[in-house]
Design a protein around this motif. Structure first.
Motif, PDB file in Angstrom:
ATOM      1  N   GLU A  47       0.820  -1.207   0.000  1.00  0.00           N
ATOM      2  CA  GLU A  47       0.000   0.000   0.000  1.00  0.00           C
ATOM      3  C   GLU A  47       0.858   1.263   0.000  1.00  0.00           C
ATOM      4  O   GLU A  47       0.326   2.365  -0.012  1.00  0.00           O
ATOM      5  CB  GLU A  47      -0.948  -0.011   1.195  1.00  0.00           C
ATOM      6  CG  GLU A  47      -1.979  -1.122   1.086  1.00  0.00           C
ATOM      7  CD  GLU A  47      -2.920  -1.184   2.253  1.00  0.00           C
ATOM      8  OE1 GLU A  47      -2.881  -0.286   3.128  1.00  0.00           O
ATOM      9  OE2 GLU A  47      -3.703  -2.149   2.310  1.00  0.00           O
ATOM     10  N   ASP A  48       2.175   1.120   0.008  1.00  0.00           N
ATOM     11  CA  ASP A  48       3.088   2.266   0.042  1.00  0.00           C
ATOM     12  C   ASP A  48       4.342   1.900  -0.748  1.00  0.00           C
ATOM     13  O   ASP A  48       5.106   1.025  -0.338  1.00  0.00           O
ATOM     14  CB  ASP A  48       3.430   2.585   1.503  1.00  0.00           C
ATOM     15  CG  ASP A  48       4.315   3.811   1.666  1.00  0.00           C
ATOM     16  OD1 ASP A  48       5.199   4.053   0.819  1.00  0.00           O
ATOM     17  OD2 ASP A  48       4.130   4.524   2.669  1.00  0.00           O
ATOM     18  N   ASP A  49       4.560   2.579  -1.867  1.00  0.00           N
ATOM     19  CA  ASP A  49       5.700   2.254  -2.732  1.00  0.00           C
ATOM     20  C   ASP A  49       7.038   2.360  -2.003  1.00  0.00           C
ATOM     21  O   ASP A  49       7.951   1.575  -2.254  1.00  0.00           O
ATOM     22  CB  ASP A  49       5.718   3.159  -3.971  1.00  0.00           C
ATOM     23  CG  ASP A  49       4.596   2.847  -4.938  1.00  0.00           C
ATOM     24  OD1 ASP A  49       4.061   1.716  -4.886  1.00  0.00           O
ATOM     25  OD2 ASP A  49       4.249   3.728  -5.750  1.00  0.00           O
ATOM     26  N   ARG A  50       7.152   3.321  -1.105  1.00  0.00           N
ATOM     27  CA  ARG A  50       8.395   3.499  -0.355  1.00  0.00           C
ATOM     28  C   ARG A  50       8.670   2.286   0.547  1.00  0.00           C
ATOM     29  O   ARG A  50       9.792   1.784   0.605  1.00  0.00           O
ATOM     30  CB  ARG A  50       8.305   4.786   0.476  1.00  0.00           C
ATOM     31  CG  ARG A  50       9.547   5.149   1.244  1.00  0.00           C
ATOM     32  CD  ARG A  50       9.336   6.425   2.058  1.00  0.00           C
ATOM     33  NE  ARG A  50       8.210   6.337   2.988  1.00  0.00           N
ATOM     34  CZ  ARG A  50       8.264   5.747   4.180  1.00  0.00           C
ATOM     35  NH1 ARG A  50       9.373   5.176   4.584  1.00  0.00           N
ATOM     36  NH2 ARG A  50       7.205   5.720   4.964  1.00  0.00           N
ATOM     37  N   LEU A  51       7.613   1.811   1.218  1.00  0.00           N
ATOM     38  CA  LEU A  51       7.767   0.634   2.076  1.00  0.00           C
ATOM     39  C   LEU A  51       8.020  -0.624   1.250  1.00  0.00           C
ATOM     40  O   LEU A  51       8.806  -1.480   1.660  1.00  0.00           O
ATOM     41  CB  LEU A  51       6.523   0.441   2.949  1.00  0.00           C
ATOM     42  CG  LEU A  51       6.285   1.508   4.008  1.00  0.00           C
ATOM     43  CD1 LEU A  51       4.973   1.267   4.719  1.00  0.00           C
ATOM     44  CD2 LEU A  51       7.441   1.565   4.994  1.00  0.00           C
ATOM     45  N   LEU A  52       7.378  -0.726   0.106  1.00  0.00           N
ATOM     46  CA  LEU A  52       7.591  -1.877  -0.777  1.00  0.00           C
ATOM     47  C   LEU A  52       9.051  -1.951  -1.205  1.00  0.00           C
ATOM     48  O   LEU A  52       9.683  -3.009  -1.124  1.00  0.00           O
ATOM     49  CB  LEU A  52       6.679  -1.791  -2.002  1.00  0.00           C
ATOM     50  CG  LEU A  52       6.817  -2.902  -3.028  1.00  0.00           C
ATOM     51  CD1 LEU A  52       6.528  -4.266  -2.417  1.00  0.00           C
ATOM     52  CD2 LEU A  52       5.914  -2.645  -4.215  1.00  0.00           C
ATOM     53  N   GLU A  53       9.604  -0.820  -1.598  1.00  0.00           N
ATOM     54  CA  GLU A  53      11.009  -0.782  -2.008  1.00  0.00           C
ATOM     55  C   GLU A  53      11.943  -1.108  -0.845  1.00  0.00           C
ATOM     56  O   GLU A  53      12.922  -1.828  -1.003  1.00  0.00           O
ATOM     57  CB  GLU A  53      11.336   0.605  -2.559  1.00  0.00           C
ATOM     58  CG  GLU A  53      12.744   0.710  -3.106  1.00  0.00           C
ATOM     59  CD  GLU A  53      13.013   2.070  -3.729  1.00  0.00           C
ATOM     60  OE1 GLU A  53      14.165   2.531  -3.606  1.00  0.00           O
ATOM     61  OE2 GLU A  53      12.092   2.667  -4.317  1.00  0.00           O
ATOM     62  N   LYS A  54      11.615  -0.615   0.330  1.00  0.00           N
ATOM     63  CA  LYS A  54      12.466  -0.794   1.508  1.00  0.00           C
ATOM     64  C   LYS A  54      12.432  -2.217   2.056  1.00  0.00           C
ATOM     65  O   LYS A  54      13.464  -2.768   2.445  1.00  0.00           O
ATOM     66  CB  LYS A  54      12.031   0.197   2.592  1.00  0.00           C
ATOM     67  CG  LYS A  54      12.886   0.198   3.821  1.00  0.00           C
ATOM     68  CD  LYS A  54      12.433   1.296   4.765  1.00  0.00           C
ATOM     69  CE  LYS A  54      13.292   1.360   6.003  1.00  0.00           C
ATOM     70  NZ  LYS A  54      12.874   2.446   6.909  1.00  0.00           N
ATOM     71  N   TYR A  55      11.227  -2.842   2.099  1.00  0.00           N
ATOM     72  CA  TYR A  55      11.063  -4.093   2.827  1.00  0.00           C
ATOM     73  C   TYR A  55      10.699  -5.317   1.990  1.00  0.00           C
ATOM     74  O   TYR A  55      10.549  -6.405   2.547  1.00  0.00           O
ATOM     75  CB  TYR A  55       9.974  -3.937   3.900  1.00  0.00           C
ATOM     76  CG  TYR A  55      10.339  -3.006   5.023  1.00  0.00           C
ATOM     77  CD1 TYR A  55      11.530  -3.147   5.724  1.00  0.00           C
ATOM     78  CD2 TYR A  55       9.476  -1.986   5.410  1.00  0.00           C
ATOM     79  CE1 TYR A  55      11.855  -2.296   6.762  1.00  0.00           C
ATOM     80  CE2 TYR A  55       9.786  -1.135   6.455  1.00  0.00           C
ATOM     81  CZ  TYR A  55      10.980  -1.295   7.128  1.00  0.00           C
ATOM     82  OH  TYR A  55      11.301  -0.467   8.163  1.00  0.00           O
ATOM     83  N   GLN A  56      10.571  -5.201   0.670  1.00  0.00           N
ATOM     84  CA  GLN A  56      10.010  -6.306  -0.100  1.00  0.00           C
ATOM     85  C   GLN A  56      10.760  -7.623   0.046  1.00  0.00           C
ATOM     86  O   GLN A  56      10.151  -8.689   0.015  1.00  0.00           O
ATOM     87  CB  GLN A  56       9.857  -5.934  -1.566  1.00  0.00           C
ATOM     88  CG  GLN A  56      11.153  -5.763  -2.317  1.00  0.00           C
ATOM     89  CD  GLN A  56      10.891  -5.411  -3.773  1.00  0.00           C
ATOM     90  OE1 GLN A  56       9.796  -5.634  -4.273  1.00  0.00           O
ATOM     91  NE2 GLN A  56      11.881  -4.857  -4.435  1.00  0.00           N
ATOM     92  N   LEU A  57      12.058  -7.600   0.252  1.00  0.00           N
ATOM     93  CA  LEU A  57      12.819  -8.844   0.395  1.00  0.00           C
ATOM     94  C   LEU A  57      12.999  -9.258   1.853  1.00  0.00           C
ATOM     95  O   LEU A  57      13.572 -10.311   2.125  1.00  0.00           O
ATOM     96  CB  LEU A  57      14.194  -8.703  -0.268  1.00  0.00           C
ATOM     97  CG  LEU A  57      14.159  -8.420  -1.769  1.00  0.00           C
ATOM     98  CD1 LEU A  57      15.569  -8.200  -2.296  1.00  0.00           C
ATOM     99  CD2 LEU A  57      13.459  -9.530  -2.520  1.00  0.00           C
ATOM    100  N   MET A  58      12.506  -8.438   2.780  1.00  0.00           N
ATOM    101  CA  MET A  58      12.746  -8.692   4.205  1.00  0.00           C
ATOM    102  C   MET A  58      11.520  -9.192   4.954  1.00  0.00           C
ATOM    103  O   MET A  58      11.654  -9.718   6.043  1.00  0.00           O
ATOM    104  CB  MET A  58      13.216  -7.392   4.883  1.00  0.00           C
ATOM    105  CG  MET A  58      14.517  -6.853   4.361  1.00  0.00           C
ATOM    106  SD  MET A  58      14.857  -5.186   4.998  1.00  0.00           S
ATOM    107  CE  MET A  58      15.042  -5.496   6.746  1.00  0.00           C
ATOM    108  N   ILE A  59      10.315  -8.978   4.435  1.00  0.00           N
ATOM    109  CA  ILE A  59       9.103  -9.209   5.220  1.00  0.00           C
ATOM    110  C   ILE A  59       8.977 -10.637   5.711  1.00  0.00           C
ATOM    111  O   ILE A  59       9.468 -11.554   5.057  1.00  0.00           O
ATOM    112  CB  ILE A  59       7.827  -8.776   4.462  1.00  0.00           C
ATOM    113  CG1 ILE A  59       7.680  -9.576   3.204  1.00  0.00           C
ATOM    114  CG2 ILE A  59       7.791  -7.303   4.255  1.00  0.00           C
ATOM    115  CD1 ILE A  59       6.318  -9.487   2.613  1.00  0.00           C
ATOM    116  N   PRO A  60       8.342 -10.807   6.843  1.00  0.00           N
ATOM    117  CA  PRO A  60       7.804  -9.758   7.700  1.00  0.00           C
ATOM    118  C   PRO A  60       8.911  -9.024   8.448  1.00  0.00           C
ATOM    119  O   PRO A  60       9.974  -9.592   8.717  1.00  0.00           O
ATOM    120  CB  PRO A  60       6.920 -10.526   8.680  1.00  0.00           C
ATOM    121  CG  PRO A  60       7.568 -11.866   8.789  1.00  0.00           C
ATOM    122  CD  PRO A  60       8.122 -12.144   7.408  1.00  0.00           C
ATOM    123  N   VAL A  61       8.636  -7.778   8.781  1.00  0.00           N
ATOM    124  CA  VAL A  61       9.560  -6.962   9.555  1.00  0.00           C
ATOM    125  C   VAL A  61       8.831  -6.519  10.814  1.00  0.00           C
ATOM    126  O   VAL A  61       7.716  -6.011  10.738  1.00  0.00           O
ATOM    127  CB  VAL A  61      10.028  -5.726   8.750  1.00  0.00           C
ATOM    128  CG1 VAL A  61      10.902  -4.823   9.602  1.00  0.00           C
ATOM    129  CG2 VAL A  61      10.766  -6.151   7.487  1.00  0.00           C
TER     130      VAL A  61
END
Length: 81
Positions: A39-53
């Protein structure tokens, strides 16, 4: 105290993390917020390979495979300080 879990839909690791956090809420009081990174492009870029965080009071504590005991210890430390 605020705990945020960054996650996405259809993610078994995210579901496990949320379950662990809900169980921990029964042991100690904290506010739990779930944020879908899609729901947030900035968060997607930051966390997409790390989730869950999992973040406690603005600090990333764990990501990927979430260890309930590690989160519990950190919550207890936050509460005693």
């Amino acid at each position: 105290m605020k705990v945020v879990v960054y996650s996405k839909q259809n993610c078994c690791l995210c579901d496990q993390a949320k379950k662990a956090l809900i169980e921990l809420q029964k042991e100690m009081p904290f506010q739990l917020e779930e944020i879908d990174i899609y729901e947030d492009d900035r968060l997607l870029e930051k966390y997409q390979l790390m989730i869950p965080v999992v973040e406690i009071d603005g600090e990333v504590i764990e990501y990927g495979i979430i260890h309930k005991d590690a989160i519990r210890k950190r919550l207890q430390r936050q509460m005693s300080s």
